[in-house]
Design an enzyme around this catalytic site. Structure first.
Site, PDB file in Angstrom:
ATOM      1  N   ASP A 132       0.829  -1.194   0.000  1.00  0.00           N
ATOM      2  CA  ASP A 132       0.000   0.000   0.000  1.00  0.00           C
ATOM      3  C   ASP A 132       0.874   1.259   0.000  1.00  0.00           C
ATOM      4  O   ASP A 132       0.443   2.304   0.488  1.00  0.00           O
ATOM      5  CB  ASP A 132      -0.892  -0.008   1.263  1.00  0.00           C
ATOM      6  CG  ASP A 132      -2.290   0.491   0.958  1.00  0.00           C
ATOM      7  OD1 ASP A 132      -2.574   0.734  -0.218  1.00  0.00           O
ATOM      8  OD2 ASP A 132      -3.080   0.626   1.912  1.00  0.00           O
ATOM      9  N   CYS A 186     -19.197 -11.600  -9.216  1.00  0.00           N
ATOM     10  CA  CYS A 186     -20.264 -11.682  -8.206  1.00  0.00           C
ATOM     11  C   CYS A 186     -21.539 -12.319  -8.739  1.00  0.00           C
ATOM     12  O   CYS A 186     -22.435 -12.658  -7.955  1.00  0.00           O
ATOM     13  CB  CYS A 186     -20.617 -10.288  -7.710  1.00  0.00           C
ATOM     14  SG  CYS A 186     -19.349  -9.540  -6.681  1.00  0.00           S
ATOM     15  N   CYS A 189     -25.591 -11.675  -7.363  1.00  0.00           N
ATOM     16  CA  CYS A 189     -25.678 -11.335  -5.930  1.00  0.00           C
ATOM     17  C   CYS A 189     -25.622  -9.809  -5.799  1.00  0.00           C
ATOM     18  O   CYS A 189     -24.993  -9.135  -6.587  1.00  0.00           O
ATOM     19  CB  CYS A 189     -24.514 -11.957  -5.168  1.00  0.00           C
ATOM     20  SG  CYS A 189     -24.421 -11.478  -3.438  1.00  0.00           S
ATOM     21  N   CYS A 192     -24.224  -6.864  -0.746  1.00  0.00           N
ATOM     22  CA  CYS A 192     -23.452  -5.743  -0.179  1.00  0.00           C
ATOM     23  C   CYS A 192     -24.081  -4.403  -0.556  1.00  0.00           C
ATOM     24  O   CYS A 192     -24.127  -3.479   0.257  1.00  0.00           O
ATOM     25  CB  CYS A 192     -21.994  -5.821  -0.618  1.00  0.00           C
ATOM     26  SG  CYS A 192     -21.761  -5.877  -2.397  1.00  0.00           S
ATOM     27  N   CYS A 196     -25.168  -1.870   2.456  1.00  0.00           N
ATOM     28  CA  CYS A 196     -24.255  -0.753   2.736  1.00  0.00           C
ATOM     29  C   CYS A 196     -24.977   0.377   3.467  1.00  0.00           C
ATOM     30  O   CYS A 196     -25.918   0.968   2.937  1.00  0.00           O
ATOM     31  CB  CYS A 196     -23.665  -0.223   1.425  1.00  0.00           C
ATOM     32  SG  CYS A 196     -22.675   1.261   1.666  1.00  0.00           S
ATOM     33  N   CYS A 212     -19.059   6.351   1.936  1.00  0.00           N
ATOM     34  CA  CYS A 212     -18.563   5.126   2.589  1.00  0.00           C
ATOM     35  C   CYS A 212     -18.088   5.450   4.000  1.00  0.00           C
ATOM     36  O   CYS A 212     -17.288   6.374   4.207  1.00  0.00           O
ATOM     37  CB  CYS A 212     -17.429   4.531   1.752  1.00  0.00           C
ATOM     38  SG  CYS A 212     -16.576   3.176   2.587  1.00  0.00           S
ATOM     39  N   CYS A 249     -15.568   0.203   8.578  1.00  0.00           N
ATOM     40  CA  CYS A 249     -16.869  -0.467   8.466  1.00  0.00           C
ATOM     41  C   CYS A 249     -16.623  -1.810   7.785  1.00  0.00           C
ATOM     42  O   CYS A 249     -15.877  -1.891   6.814  1.00  0.00           O
ATOM     43  CB  CYS A 249     -17.806   0.409   7.633  1.00  0.00           C
ATOM     44  SG  CYS A 249     -19.320  -0.411   7.070  1.00  0.00           S
ATOM     45  N   CYS A 252     -20.064  -4.561   4.289  1.00  0.00           N
ATOM     46  CA  CYS A 252     -20.136  -5.202   2.963  1.00  0.00           C
ATOM     47  C   CYS A 252     -19.306  -6.479   2.904  1.00  0.00           C
ATOM     48  O   CYS A 252     -19.413  -7.247   1.946  1.00  0.00           O
ATOM     49  CB  CYS A 252     -19.723  -4.232   1.857  1.00  0.00           C
ATOM     50  SG  CYS A 252     -18.127  -3.441   2.116  1.00  0.00           S
ATOM     51  N   CYS A 256     -21.250 -10.737   2.759  1.00  0.00           N
ATOM     52  CA  CYS A 256     -20.825 -11.392   1.513  1.00  0.00           C
ATOM     53  C   CYS A 256     -20.791 -12.911   1.692  1.00  0.00           C
ATOM     54  O   CYS A 256     -20.138 -13.422   2.609  1.00  0.00           O
ATOM     55  CB  CYS A 256     -19.445 -10.874   1.113  1.00  0.00           C
ATOM     56  SG  CYS A 256     -18.846 -11.648  -0.401  1.00  0.00           S
TER      57      CYS A 256
HETATM   58  S1  SF4 Z   1     -21.991  -9.541  -1.265  1.00  0.00           S
HETATM   59 FE1  SF4 Z   1     -20.036 -10.355  -2.074  1.00  0.00          FE
HETATM   60  S2  SF4 Z   1     -20.636 -11.720  -3.767  1.00  0.00           S
HETATM   61 FE2  SF4 Z   1     -22.422 -10.461  -3.269  1.00  0.00          FE
HETATM   62  S3  SF4 Z   1     -22.297  -8.733  -4.712  1.00  0.00           S
HETATM   63 FE3  SF4 Z   1     -21.268  -8.097  -2.838  1.00  0.00          FE
HETATM   64  S4  SF4 Z   1     -19.119  -8.595  -3.113  1.00  0.00           S
HETATM   65 FE4  SF4 Z   1     -20.263  -9.720  -4.663  1.00  0.00          FE
HETATM   66  S1  SF4 Z   2     -17.266  -0.230   4.049  1.00  0.00           S
HETATM   67 FE1  SF4 Z   2     -19.384   0.077   4.825  1.00  0.00          FE
HETATM   68  S2  SF4 Z   2     -20.026   2.055   4.052  1.00  0.00           S
HETATM   69 FE2  SF4 Z   2     -18.173   1.440   2.849  1.00  0.00          FE
HETATM   70  S3  SF4 Z   2     -18.990   0.400   1.038  1.00  0.00           S
HETATM   71 FE3  SF4 Z   2     -18.673  -1.187   2.581  1.00  0.00          FE
HETATM   72  S4  SF4 Z   2     -20.658  -1.362   3.666  1.00  0.00           S
HETATM   73 FE4  SF4 Z   2     -20.655   0.573   2.532  1.00  0.00          FE
END
Ligand code: SF4
Ligand code: SF4
Length: 319
Positions: A132, A186, A189, A192, A196, A212, A249, A252, A256
């Site tokens: 990074d 994905c 699906c 996420c 979110c 985010c 956070c 997401c 998954c």
């Molecule tokens: S939850 Fe995971 S598999 Fe489903 S759309 Fe999001 S990243 Fe892709």
């Molecule tokens: S980290 Fe949290 S706020 Fe950011 S994209 Fe993922 S679920 Fe959304």
């Protein structure tokens, strides 16, 4: 077996010994036009928020060979290190994203990859470690190296292992046979996107940092916005979206399906520091600089500094 494939086996073995769960190799060439174009449009739309550093060094970002000085780079070696552990914070603790529960991965992984750099140098090769720390499109290279695919949540997803991984790379002039790129996706699906809390994954560019909670609690400078408005949703109060989160956070990733059975990290430094089990927002708000420096020594949480963490910990009214 050729000398090149023997070297590849030794590199993989050294990475596994260093704690990696997956290792792959890609030819060091220019990033393809589709991915570069997507990145440039994403930046041009302002989706990077205040992360101006993502706009720096575009020529190097396009061509990772420029990262190796005094040698012609042939290979990008990508290593994925799990940071997953099964310890949880108490329900009323201030929530900190799992990747920051232990020691700062920049320090830990750079040290661990040193053995691979030394191995390459002992073979007369040049090598540069990137954790990074360089303008490298690391998830793109992870796909090219067959490590996994980029999910709708913009995380690198390793098939059957999930997304709780740090990525680290070594750019080298060693000509190592590349792996097959990962072609999974994905599918249909969308868990996420629906889950979110900030609506960040609903933007036309696929991801808007400005919505985010990871960006807002870690990278954003200044006051936090009172409300968040996704492109297809009603404004939502930040306090509702934030809940008890004060640093990052994981939502997401939690939803998954690829994270149903993640492998435990092999690296003790990534386990949760005992203080975090019960660290409350009130305790953060009462922290002195000396407390902060002691509790978060060698932790990624230091990125926000004490003032940033206290900003995140303030309880906000729903206006
Ligand atoms: S939850 Fe995971 S598999 Fe489903 S759309 Fe999001 S990243 Fe892709
Ligand atoms: S980290 Fe949290 S706020 Fe950011 S994209 Fe993922 S679920 Fe959304």
């Amino acid at each position: 077996m050729t000398q090149h494939s023997i070297l590849k086996q030794r590199l993989v073995a050294a990475a596994m010994e260093a704690g990696a769960h997956k290792v792959g190799f890609a030819h060091a060439v220019e990033v393809d036009a589709d991915n570069l174009g997507y990145y440039q449009r994403w930046i041009a739309a302002g989706n990077n928020g205040g992360m101006g550093y993502l706009e720096n060094h575009p020529a190097v970002r396009r061509d990772p060979r420029k990262l190796l000085e005094n040698a012609e780079a042939h290979t990008v070696m990508v290593c994925a290190f799990s940071y997953y552990h099964s310890e949880t914070q108490s329900p009323d603790a201030a929530r900190i994203a799992m990747y920051a529960h232990g020691s700062d991965y920049h320090e830990v992984l750079r040290q661990r990859l040193q053995t691979i750099k030394t191995l390459l140098e002992s073979e007369g090769c040049s090598a540069r470690i990137c954790v990074d720390s360089a303008p490298l499109m690391e998830r793109y290279w992870a796909v090219r190296a067959g490590i996994g695919f980029i999910g709708r949540n913009r995380m690198l997803i390793v098939p059957h292992m999930g997304s709780y991984f740090f990525l680290a790379e070594i750019i080298t002039d060693a000509p190592v046979e590349p792996d097959e790129p990962c072609t999974l996706s994905c599918g249909d699906c969308g868990r996420c996107t629906a889950a979110c809390p900030g609506g960040a994954l609903r933007s036309p560019g696929g991801f808007d940092s400005r919505l985010c909670l990871s960006y807002l609690t870690i990278e954003h400078c200044g006051d936090l916005p009172a409300t968040l408005t996704a492109s297809d949703g009603a404004p939502r109060p930040l306090c509702k979206a934030l809940g008890n989160r004060v640093y990052g956070c994981d939502e997401c990733q939690l939803v998954c399906p690829h994270n149903a059975n993640p492998p435990e990290t092999a690296i003790a430094e990534f386990h949760m520091r005992p203080t975090l089990h019960t660290l409350t927002r009130e305790r953060i708000l009462a922290m002195t600089q000396a407390d902060f420096s002691e509790i978060f020594a060698h932790s990624a949480v230091k990125r926000t500094k004490l003032a940033g963490l206290q900003r995140n910990a303030i309880r906000r009214s729903r206006t």
